[in-house]
Design an enzyme around this catalytic site. Structure first.
Site, short mmCIF file in Angstrom:
data_model
loop_
_atom_site.label_atom_id
_atom_site.label_comp_id
_atom_site.label_asym_id
_atom_site.label_seq_id
_atom_site.Cartn_x
_atom_site.Cartn_y
_atom_site.Cartn_z
N PRO A 1 0.46 -1.30 0.38
CA PRO A 1 -0.16 -0.02 -0.11
C PRO A 1 1.09 1.57 -0.27
O PRO A 1 2.15 1.38 0.54
CB PRO A 1 -0.35 -0.13 0.97
N HIS B 1 3.51 -4.67 2.80
CA HIS B 1 2.85 -5.52 3.83
C HIS B 1 3.08 -6.74 4.39
O HIS B 1 2.47 -6.72 6.02
CB HIS B 1 1.65 -5.55 2.31
N SER C 1 -9.41 -7.36 12.55
CA SER C 1 -7.97 -7.22 13.35
C SER C 1 -8.48 -9.06 14.14
O SER C 1 -9.32 -8.47 15.14
CB SER C 1 -7.81 -6.31 14.30
N SER D 1 -10.96 -1.78 3.14
CA SER D 1 -10.13 -2.32 3.89
C SER D 1 -10.59 -0.35 4.52
O SER D 1 -10.56 0.18 3.57
CB SER D 1 -8.88 -2.49 4.25
N GLN D 2 -10.36 0.05 5.54
CA GLN D 2 -11.28 1.15 6.23
C GLN D 2 -9.49 0.92 7.24
O GLN D 2 -9.10 0.39 8.00
CB GLN D 2 -11.94 0.77 8.10
N1 COA Z 1 -24.08 2.74 17.62
C1 COA Z 1 -23.76 3.83 17.50
N2 COA Z 1 -22.38 3.64 17.42
C2 COA Z 1 -21.79 3.17 16.76
C3 COA Z 1 -23.15 2.05 16.13
C4 COA Z 1 -24.48 1.71 16.96
N3 COA Z 1 -24.42 0.87 16.09
N4 COA Z 1 -21.83 0.63 16.18
C5 COA Z 1 -20.37 1.27 16.03
N5 COA Z 1 -20.46 3.38 16.48
C6 COA Z 1 -19.05 3.30 16.77
C7 COA Z 1 -18.59 2.86 17.53
O1 COA Z 1 -18.49 2.72 19.17
C8 COA Z 1 -17.22 3.28 17.29
O2 COA Z 1 -17.03 4.29 17.85
P1 COA Z 1 -15.69 5.69 17.99
O3 COA Z 1 -15.64 6.35 16.93
O4 COA Z 1 -16.17 6.63 19.52
O5 COA Z 1 -14.81 4.68 18.07
C9 COA Z 1 -17.16 3.80 15.59
O6 COA Z 1 -18.67 3.52 16.04
C10 COA Z 1 -17.56 3.15 14.52
O7 COA Z 1 -17.81 1.66 14.79
P2 COA Z 1 -17.80 0.78 13.38
O8 COA Z 1 -17.42 1.65 12.39
O9 COA Z 1 -18.69 -0.18 13.66
O10 COA Z 1 -16.13 0.32 13.50
P3 COA Z 1 -14.72 0.18 14.32
O11 COA Z 1 -14.44 0.82 14.20
O12 COA Z 1 -15.54 -0.92 15.46
O13 COA Z 1 -13.60 -1.11 12.99
C11 COA Z 1 -13.53 -2.75 11.54
C12 COA Z 1 -13.95 -2.23 12.40
C13 COA Z 1 -13.39 -4.53 11.54
C14 COA Z 1 -12.67 -2.08 10.98
C15 COA Z 1 -12.53 -2.93 12.74
O14 COA Z 1 -12.28 -3.66 14.18
C16 COA Z 1 -10.99 -3.77 12.86
O15 COA Z 1 -10.66 -5.44 12.39
N6 COA Z 1 -10.09 -2.59 12.31
C17 COA Z 1 -9.17 -3.59 11.72
C18 COA Z 1 -8.58 -3.85 10.09
C19 COA Z 1 -7.15 -3.59 10.15
O16 COA Z 1 -6.50 -4.33 10.36
N7 COA Z 1 -7.14 -3.84 8.89
C20 COA Z 1 -5.24 -4.55 8.61
C21 COA Z 1 -5.16 -4.10 6.91
S1 COA Z 1 -3.87 -3.83 6.43
#
Ligand code: COA
Length: 757
Positions: free
Chosen positions: A114, A382, A522, A620-621
């Site tokens: 990336p 990566h 993750s 991916s996020q």
């Molecule tokens: N109502 C209101 N708020 C909510 C909600 C709901 N139903 N569900 C989630 N939210 C909030 C969360 O609390 C969080 O709040 P914050 O911004 O204050 O922390 C925010 O919304 C984001 O949550 P969500 O969009 O559900 O996603 P997440 O941040 O938990 O991410 C993944 C989800 C799967 C992307 C993350 O857990 C992950 O694994 N990321 C790693 C990816 C990775 O390693 N990639 C590597 C590739 S190289």
């Protein structure tokens, strides 16, 4: 091909799961579980269902039942896997590394590594590039002090399953890893400190030439003033130097071809020394030429950065800006998006062999890029770590540069800036304290090469292939400003689920079907955890996108289906985060079958298995708090790479595809995605009043004690499903071509993601 012993490798050690002793905090984490067999098989069938015809599904179902029957192959393999897992720190780690990265033969450029774009700087004179680079090196070394002390604060999960401690091992690989090409499989190695002292140099690439820059001399870190002077010497030497072959291009080609070329290179002692210096360096710094310095871009960038203000303070302002400060939507956003694209291209692939692609060494984990027009960023290999580690480093770096403005470097006889020594003082590393100016520093050494005709041949083919791939790359960036993650939150919806479903709706609108989708989740809650796959192309998503595209479905029903799709997405997410994902488990069962040398069970030779592993949507996020963003390429010929960065009030998307595939088009995708997001907001505002909770599972614990976490049956709740049969002829994922073949062998490639998990 005959292979002499690789003497350079005697100074390196392999980085497998068993070669690294996890630190105590890692050991305190639970081990990755082996999920129950039947749970994975049921999950697999749900994944296959929306992707194949009814007949195909029935055939696959029979094979899965045969595999999973009492006393069948599945139970036997599961038992062996459970035994094997007991003997490993992380049972899937080595298999996953091989499958995801090390056995892949496609070039790293576009297909795996990336790129990340930093806020563009304003350089008003040539030395500004050197000033910025000197400060950047200093900031990186400041971060390395923390890494060397193994003193990074432990990350705790945010968002879903919030509060759990996460494995930090991948952070510590950023400046110690190197990927060596192999004839059939690459190897990830790091300098062996029991054989050689720790490296104290970086490699600076300038005009395709490689220079060794010692950043620690006599146990002291070089000051920015010294770094600036050394960079100046490098720049002068590179400009005055003889014509130099673009050796770095060798690392941009097919992995097997590069492995063959490296064997040839290693026959000569000059080359061995040059390779050794590159392979053991801390990181690579690429001093690039600008690719987008036409007047319009520059004027626009200036305008957006500082309006009518003077140039004197501008270089650092950008770091504080959110998108809305500079571009409030509409035309400004479009202009900014257009300016983002050349930056992203430069970071991702260097823009071609006659531009900056040869000014790289793609096997090195971290390559930072500073161009003479103020473009800056990085590209990273990566395999050692996910984007989360890179994003954290970048944020430290950008913050360091914001606090210690780079335009001060060498403008006065700068004494050490207090902040700049911060980490060294805090973590008591004498070696990493910055020195006052050292007189008579030795000149940085230019690396020499002796290229045989065979190596010239490899260089030529590598150049041709990388230029073809770059020309074939279709990259678009969209800054969606109508809302950011605050909007889904206000609707009691997960922002990540919302975006994932928007991507499903977009693909469906354009292609009238769903396709196998990868989203990295993750697994860092476990020892040496990396990622598993969240599969957004669920049966529920299929039902919802069909409803959204149908004229006969009422908005209320669309909303009900949308909520079911969000729940299904949330279930997949939780399953993956809890180490119960199906992808790693199926990989483990398949590898176990190969390990015990049994005939491969039908479930793994079945066409739908192949289909589910060709990720047409690779997503991916990668969230950042600053205005830096990540981008990556698609992983199959007819696919899209979709990297997104949700901010509170806007979402940045990087969409990539290949031009030679008539079936994908990044521009069309961004247009349809914008529309999909608009439609979804409209739907919510119209019928989600007041917003009703959609399964907020943030508090579910890792043991899955919540009802929903155990249930995993969101799709079974509620309204009748739409039929989801799909004609095979219409499915372009079946298209056979060489890239697809390679992808099959390789399995999923995760983007560069990085979420604050
Ligand atoms: N109502 C209101 N708020 C909510 C909600 C709901 N139903 N569900 C989630 N939210 C909030 C969360 O609390 C969080 O709040 P914050 O911004 O204050 O922390 C925010 O919304 C984001 O949550 P969500 O969009 O559900 O996603 P997440 O941040 O938990 O991410 C993944 C989800 C799967 C992307 C993350 O857990 C992950 O694994 N990321 C790693 C990816 C990775 O390693 N990639 C590597 C590739 S190289």
């Amino acid at each position: 091909m005959s292979q002499m012993p690789d003497v350079n490798m005697t100074r390196m050690k392999r980085q497998g799961s068993e070669d690294v002793v996890p630190c105590p905090t890692t050991q305190a984490l639970p081990k990755l579980p082996v999920p129950p067999l039947q749970q994975t098989l049921e999950g697999y069938l749900k994944v296959v269902r929306p992707l194949v015809s009814d007949d195909e599904y029935e055939q696959t179902k029979r094979k899965v039942e045969e595999f999973g029957k009492p006393g069948g192959d599945g139970e036997m393999l599961q038992e062996k896997l459970l035994e094997y897992a007991q003997t490993k720190v992380n049972w899937v780690y080595d298999w996953w590394m091989d499958d995801m990265y090390l056995t892949a033969r496609l070039p790293l450029v576009i297909n795996s590594s990336p790129g990340m774009v930093f806020p563009k700087q304003i350089f008003t004179e040539p030395s500004d590039q050197l000033r910025f680079a000197a400060r950047l090196i200093s900031g990186i070394m400041d971060y390395k002090v923390i890494l060397d002390a193994r003193a990074l604060p432990i990350d705790y999960a945010r968002g879903q399953l919030a509060g759990q401690p996460l494995c930090m091992e991948q952070y510590y690989r950023l400046f110690s890893s190197y990927r060596v090409p192999g004839l059939t499989r690459d190897m990830l190695v790091s300098p062996d400190s029991s054989v050689m002292p720790e490296p104290e140099h970086i490699i600076v690439v300038c005009k395709n030439q490689f220079f060794v820059l010692d950043v620690i001399i006599n146990f002291k870190r070089l000051s920015e003033a010294d770094l600036f002077n050394q960079l100046k010497r490098i720049m002068q030497a590179a400009t005055a130097g003889d014509r130099c072959e673009p050796v770095g291009l060798l690392t941009a080609g097919d992995r097997t071809e590069w492995a063959k070329a490296r064997i040839k290179l290693m026959e000569d002692s000059t080359n061995r020394d040059s390779l050794d210096m590159i392979e053991r360096c801390i990181f690579v710094l690429c001093m690039d030429e600008g690719v987008c310095c036409d007047k319009t871009d520059l004027t626009l960038a200036c305008q957006m950065l500082h309006g009518n203000g003077s140039h004197s303070n501008t270089p650092n302002r950008w770091f504080d800006k959110t998108m809305q400060d500079g571009a409030s939507g509409g035309d400004d956003t479009t202009c900014q998006e257009k300016n983002d694209v050349p930056l992203a291209r430069q970071m991702l692939h260097g823009d071609g062999s006659y531009s900056n692609t040869a000014n790289r060494w793609f096997d090195k984990t971290m390559q930072f890029i500073v161009a003479d027009d103020g473009a800056c960023g990085l590209v990273y290999e990566h395999s050692p770590s996910e984007g989360v580690a890179v994003v954290q480093l970048v944020e430290h770096l950008l913050n360091y540069i914001r606090v210690n403005p780079w335009n001060d470097v060498c403008q006065r006889d700068s004494p050490a800036i207090p902040h700049a020594c911060h980490s060294s003082q805090k973590y008591g590393s004498k070696k990493m304290l910055r020195a006052q100016s050292i007189c008579e520093l030795p000149y940085p050494r230019r690396l020499r090469w002796k290229l045989s005709p065979e190596v010239f041949h490899y260089l030529k083919t590598s150049r041709e292939s990388v230029d073809r791939s770059i020309a074939n790359m279709d990259l678009h960036i969209m800054r969606y400003t109508r809302f950011g993650k605050s909007f889904p939150k206000s609707q009691n919806m997960s922002p990540d689920g919302f975006v994932q479903l928007a991507l499903q709706l977009t693909y469906f609108k354009l292609h009238k079907r769903l396709v196998s989708t990868y989203e990295s989740a993750s697994t860092r809650r476990f020892q040496l955890g990396r990622v598993d796959n969240i599969r957004a192309a669920s049966i529920e998503a299929h039902n919802w996108v069909r409803a959204m595209c149908s004229d006969t479905v009422e908005d209320y029903d669309r909303m009900e289906l949308f909520k079911k799709a969000l729940k299904a997405q949330r279930n997949f997410t939780l399953q993956a985060l809890k180490g119960q994902g199906i992808d790693c488990h199926l990989l483990g069962l398949k590898e176990m079958a190969a390990m015990i040398d049994m005939p491969m069970p039908d479930i793994f030779t079945d066409e739908p298995f192949d289909l589910t592993n060709k990720f047409v949507l690779s997503t991916s996020q990668v969230p950042t708090t600053m205005d830096a963003f990540m981008c990556y390429g698609p992983v199959v010929n007819n696919g899209y790479g979709a990297c997104y960065n949700p901010h509170d009030d806007y979402i940045l998307f990087c969409l990539s595809s290949f031009k030679d595939c008539g079936d994908s088009d990044s521009e069309m995708f961004t247009i349809a995605l914008r529309q999909a997001l608009d439609d979804m907001q409209h739907l919510c505002l119209k019928v989600n009043h007041p917003p009703s909770p959609v399964m907020d599972l943030r508090k579910v614990d890792i043991n899955g004690d919540s009802k929903m976490a155990n249930g995993l049956d969101g799709h079974q709740l509620g309204l009748p499903m739409f039929p989801c049969g799909m004609a095979r002829e219409n499915n372009p994922t079946r298209k056979q071509n060489s890239r697809d073949d390679d992808d099959t062998a390789r399995g999923p490639i995760v983007d560069g993601a990085m979420a604050q998990t």
